[in-house]
Design a protein around this motif. Structure first.
Motif, PDB file in Angstrom:
ATOM      1  N   LYS A 254       1.001  -0.675   0.143  1.00  0.00           N
ATOM      2  CA  LYS A 254      -0.163  -0.024   0.087  1.00  0.00           C
ATOM      3  C   LYS A 254       1.080   1.072  -0.110  1.00  0.00           C
ATOM      4  N   HIS A 255       1.740   1.319   0.982  1.00  0.00           N
ATOM      5  CA  HIS A 255       2.960   2.328   0.979  1.00  0.00           C
ATOM      6  C   HIS A 255       3.333   2.867  -0.090  1.00  0.00           C
ATOM      7  N   ILE A 256       3.708   1.380  -1.054  1.00  0.00           N
ATOM      8  CA  ILE A 256       5.053   1.470  -2.480  1.00  0.00           C
ATOM      9  C   ILE A 256       3.517   2.566  -3.059  1.00  0.00           C
ATOM     10  N   ALA A 257       2.819   1.164  -3.781  1.00  0.00           N
ATOM     11  CA  ALA A 257       1.758   2.490  -4.675  1.00  0.00           C
ATOM     12  C   ALA A 257       1.486   3.717  -4.272  1.00  0.00           C
ATOM     13  N   VAL A 258       1.186   4.212  -2.650  1.00  0.00           N
ATOM     14  CA  VAL A 258       0.916   5.539  -2.677  1.00  0.00           C
ATOM     15  C   VAL A 258       2.465   6.035  -3.054  1.00  0.00           C
ATOM     16  N   LEU A 259       3.491   5.578  -2.445  1.00  0.00           N
ATOM     17  CA  LEU A 259       4.564   6.547  -3.172  1.00  0.00           C
ATOM     18  C   LEU A 259       4.646   6.680  -4.646  1.00  0.00           C
ATOM     19  N   LEU A 260       4.376   5.685  -5.128  1.00  0.00           N
ATOM     20  CA  LEU A 260       4.333   5.511  -6.617  1.00  0.00           C
ATOM     21  C   LEU A 260       4.394   6.398  -7.277  1.00  0.00           C
ATOM     22  N   SER A 261       2.783   6.314  -6.837  1.00  0.00           N
ATOM     23  CA  SER A 261       1.763   8.069  -7.298  1.00  0.00           C
ATOM     24  C   SER A 261       2.223   9.366  -7.313  1.00  0.00           C
ATOM     25  N   PHE A 262       2.767   9.390  -5.625  1.00  0.00           N
ATOM     26  CA  PHE A 262       2.917  10.704  -5.545  1.00  0.00           C
ATOM     27  C   PHE A 262       4.000  11.042  -6.426  1.00  0.00           C
ATOM     28  N   LEU A 263       5.397  10.022  -7.116  1.00  0.00           N
ATOM     29  CA  LEU A 263       6.347  10.102  -7.792  1.00  0.00           C
ATOM     30  C   LEU A 263       5.853  10.823  -9.198  1.00  0.00           C
ATOM     31  N   VAL A 264       4.971   9.949  -9.422  1.00  0.00           N
ATOM     32  CA  VAL A 264       4.823   9.627 -11.354  1.00  0.00           C
ATOM     33  C   VAL A 264       3.927  11.603 -10.629  1.00  0.00           C
ATOM     34  N   GLY A 265       3.127  11.648  -9.665  1.00  0.00           N
ATOM     35  CA  GLY A 265       2.814  12.963 -10.052  1.00  0.00           C
ATOM     36  C   GLY A 265       3.780  14.437 -10.028  1.00  0.00           C
ATOM     37  N   VAL A 266       5.251  13.727  -9.287  1.00  0.00           N
ATOM     38  CA  VAL A 266       5.454  15.094  -9.138  1.00  0.00           C
ATOM     39  C   VAL A 266       6.310  14.775 -10.461  1.00  0.00           C
ATOM     40  N   GLY A 267       6.635  13.934 -11.332  1.00  0.00           N
ATOM     41  CA  GLY A 267       7.509  14.044 -12.475  1.00  0.00           C
ATOM     42  C   GLY A 267       6.576  14.520 -13.270  1.00  0.00           C
ATOM     43  N   VAL A 268       5.077  14.429 -13.377  1.00  0.00           N
ATOM     44  CA  VAL A 268       4.374  15.051 -14.614  1.00  0.00           C
ATOM     45  C   VAL A 268       4.551  16.708 -13.935  1.00  0.00           C
ATOM     46  N   ILE A 269       4.529  17.022 -12.574  1.00  0.00           N
ATOM     47  CA  ILE A 269       4.665  18.878 -12.582  1.00  0.00           C
ATOM     48  C   ILE A 269       6.205  18.766 -13.444  1.00  0.00           C
ATOM     49  N   ILE A 270       7.061  18.131 -13.100  1.00  0.00           N
ATOM     50  CA  ILE A 270       8.406  18.486 -13.833  1.00  0.00           C
ATOM     51  C   ILE A 270       8.494  18.672 -15.307  1.00  0.00           C
ATOM     52  N   TYR A 271       7.587  18.059 -16.104  1.00  0.00           N
ATOM     53  CA  TYR A 271       7.654  18.114 -17.817  1.00  0.00           C
ATOM     54  C   TYR A 271       6.448  18.842 -17.647  1.00  0.00           C
ATOM     55  N   GLY A 272       5.574  19.055 -16.712  1.00  0.00           N
ATOM     56  CA  GLY A 272       5.010  20.382 -17.081  1.00  0.00           C
ATOM     57  C   GLY A 272       5.654  21.531 -17.146  1.00  0.00           C
ATOM     58  N   VAL A 273       6.492  21.829 -16.152  1.00  0.00           N
ATOM     59  CA  VAL A 273       7.532  23.382 -16.022  1.00  0.00           C
ATOM     60  C   VAL A 273       8.039  23.376 -17.290  1.00  0.00           C
ATOM     61  N   ILE A 274       8.765  22.399 -17.825  1.00  0.00           N
ATOM     62  CA  ILE A 274       9.531  22.390 -18.204  1.00  0.00           C
ATOM     63  C   ILE A 274       9.299  22.615 -19.865  1.00  0.00           C
ATOM     64  N   VAL A 275       7.959  21.763 -19.848  1.00  0.00           N
ATOM     65  CA  VAL A 275       7.249  21.751 -21.274  1.00  0.00           C
ATOM     66  C   VAL A 275       6.285  22.825 -21.315  1.00  0.00           C
ATOM     67  N   HIS A 276       6.050  22.453 -20.853  1.00  0.00           N
ATOM     68  CA  HIS A 276       3.850  23.508 -20.606  1.00  0.00           C
ATOM     69  C   HIS A 276       4.153  24.614 -19.913  1.00  0.00           C
ATOM     70  N   GLY A 277       5.253  25.661 -19.130  1.00  0.00           N
ATOM     71  CA  GLY A 277       4.964  26.553 -18.647  1.00  0.00           C
ATOM     72  C   GLY A 277       4.405  26.212 -17.447  1.00  0.00           C
ATOM     73  N   PHE A 278       4.385  24.906 -16.300  1.00  0.00           N
ATOM     74  CA  PHE A 278       3.487  24.852 -15.506  1.00  0.00           C
ATOM     75  C   PHE A 278       4.011  25.958 -14.284  1.00  0.00           C
ATOM     76  N   TYR A 279       2.773  26.556 -14.116  1.00  0.00           N
ATOM     77  CA  TYR A 279       3.098  27.488 -12.796  1.00  0.00           C
ATOM     78  C   TYR A 279       2.364  27.094 -11.460  1.00  0.00           C
ATOM     79  N   ILE A 280       2.464  27.426 -10.445  1.00  0.00           N
ATOM     80  CA  ILE A 280       1.327  27.672  -9.254  1.00  0.00           C
ATOM     81  C   ILE A 280       0.143  26.806  -9.323  1.00  0.00           C
ATOM     82  N   THR A 281      -0.929  27.392 -10.730  1.00  0.00           N
ATOM     83  CA  THR A 281      -1.796  27.016 -10.350  1.00  0.00           C
ATOM     84  C   THR A 281      -2.412  25.590 -11.462  1.00  0.00           C
TER      85      THR A 281
END
Length: 466
Positions: A254-281
């Protein structure tokens, strides 16, 4: 009978900011008002300042009513970062209530036994690169609770946990290699090729980073040996981030699944910042989705997820209020027509001085201006049109003027009470501004010396292309 001496207690962040609001309001009655003319550059579309246009204007004193109004106005203008803080507070509340953080920290503590300080270079390099290349600053606030929990579990204190994020992004801004919010805008205004002079900035970034690692490494080592040496010793004993787990916590599927989902979310944010100019919204939207996924994977159900989210968001209420109050300071100075007065006054000291002296002073001037104007892009738009002609007259390269701007902009980000990220970070960690400055003072001085030397070297080598 001997009287017991009362120990000085640093003022609460809100008390400090409100005191500064009163002082600034009084000064609007005393300091002659003035401003520069502004125009929109047809090529870039950026609003610019005409450096030769400074003139006195009618006095615009800030009344008591305007002072009080500045606070809700500050909350309104800071709504983006306030909403972001509430969302990340809620997301980490859910992450913590799944038990994943406890299990992860327990595992990390075991793995790093005897090598606990290795987290220091890891986080500082991570945030240093984020600030330098991606322009991350507020983003680090999302990870402050986890960093503090980890540091307390490893035998350090909450100051180390906060510094791993704030000092990292500060290095990133001072030694900005490719920061689009500071270097790119400043170079564009100065007429320089965007991101030119990268090699010298990389050297500056490296020296600043090594200095921060050594400083925090030594402090953390002392705290590990003797926790009573911590400036936050009493507060950390009862900290909400203190790991209360005594027995080993198993790291389950359960903890591994939650942690992996968190890391995927962080990865999406990093990708969004670099490629699509994500900001706080946009990042807030990712954290909302992440909250739901973590809650369901953690077996909390929808109602349990909402309860944990609300509790987590409540933990950052004080931080959000501090952000609004900090913004109110800038509003009072703008309403009182004081911002341009300060810029005009401090830049005036540079004229007529030799380059080897005026170049370091240019950095000092930018650092002072950043105290009252803590927006990197906003400061570039206001100061660079003034600094570039001064640099040309004094025989300082425009690239050196940009370097002075970025280092000055970065340094006082961790000093000024008008800086929303700093005040929010301190509120999240439960550290008073006074205690932070007591800890940060030596590093602040070291970074200042490095910046002055960097400016002198830049002048000596004709740091360019021009």
């Amino acid at each position: 009978m001997e009287k017991t001496k009362k120990k000085f207690k640093a003022p609460d962040a809100l008390v400090l900011i409100f005191s500064l609001l009163i002082i600034c309001s009084i000064l609007t009655y005393v300091v002659p008002a003035g401003e520069y003319d502004r125009y929109v550059d047809e090529t870039t579309g950026i609003e610019m300042v005409d450096p030769e246009s400074y003139h006195n204007v009618e006095q615009s004193p800030v009344s008591l009513w305007q002072l009080l109004m500045s606070i809700p106005k500050g909350m309104n203008e800071s709504a983006g970062i306030i909403n972001f803080l509430f969302i990340i507070g809620g997301a980490f509340g859910v992450l913590q209530d799944t038990g994943t953080l406890d299990a992860l920290i327990n595992k990390v503590v075991k793995k790093l036994k005897g090598r606990e300080r290795l987290i220091i270079p890891f986080f500082l390099v991570f945030w240093g690169l984020g600030g330098s290349i991606l322009g991350n600053f507020e983003e680090c606030l999302a990870f402050v609770p986890m960093q503090i929990m980890l540091c307390l579990a490893l035998g350090f204190d909450s100051i180390v946990g906060l510094a791993l994020g704030l000092c990292g992004v500060c290095v990133g801004y001072m030694g900005a290699i490719m920061n689009a919010f500071t270097v790119a805008i400043a170079q564009q205004i100065a007429g320089l090729p965007v991101y030119s002079g990268m090699g010298f900035r990389l050297v500056v970034w490296t020296v600043l980073l090594i200095t921060a690692i050594i400083y925090i490494w030594n402090y953390a080592g002392k705290i590990k040996k003797d926790p009573t040496l911590s400036l936050m010793y009493e507060e950390d004993k009862h900290s909400k981030y203190r790991d209360q787990q005594i027995d080993d916590v198993d790291f389950t599927r359960k903890h591994i699944a939650v942690l992996l989902s968190f890391l995927v979310g962080v990865g999406v944010i990093i990708y969004g910042v670099i490629v699509h100019g994500f900001y706080i919204t946009e990042m807030g939207a990712v954290f909302i989705a992440l909250t739901v996924v973590m809650g369901l994977l953690g077996g909390m159900g929808l109602n349990g997820t909402v309860d944990s989210f609300v509790k987590g968001a409540h933990n950052l209420l004080y931080a959000c209020i501090c952000v609004g109050f900090a913004r109110a300071l800038t509003i009072v100075m703008a309403d009182g027509k004081m911002l341009d007065v300060i810029v005009h006054g401090v830049t005036g000291v540079l004229k007529g001085l030799p380059a080897i002296i005026s170049a370091p002073l240019m950095f000092v001037v930018q650092a002072i201006i950043n105290i009252i104007m803590p927006s990197g892009s906003g400061q570039a738009v206001v100061t660079m049109p003034i600094m570039v002609p001064i640099a040309d007259v004094l025989g300082i390269t425009r690239q050196s003027a940009v370097l002075a701007f970025q280092m000055g902009d970065g340094l006082t980000n961790l000093f000024t009470p008008t800086g929303a990220p700093l005040m929010a970070g301190l509120a999240i960690a439960g550290i008073s501004w006074g205690k932070w400055m007591k800890w940060f003072a030596k590093l602040f001085f070291a970074w200042t010396v490095i910046a002055i030397i960097a400016m002198m070297v830049a002048v000596s080598i004709g740091y360019g292309p021009f």
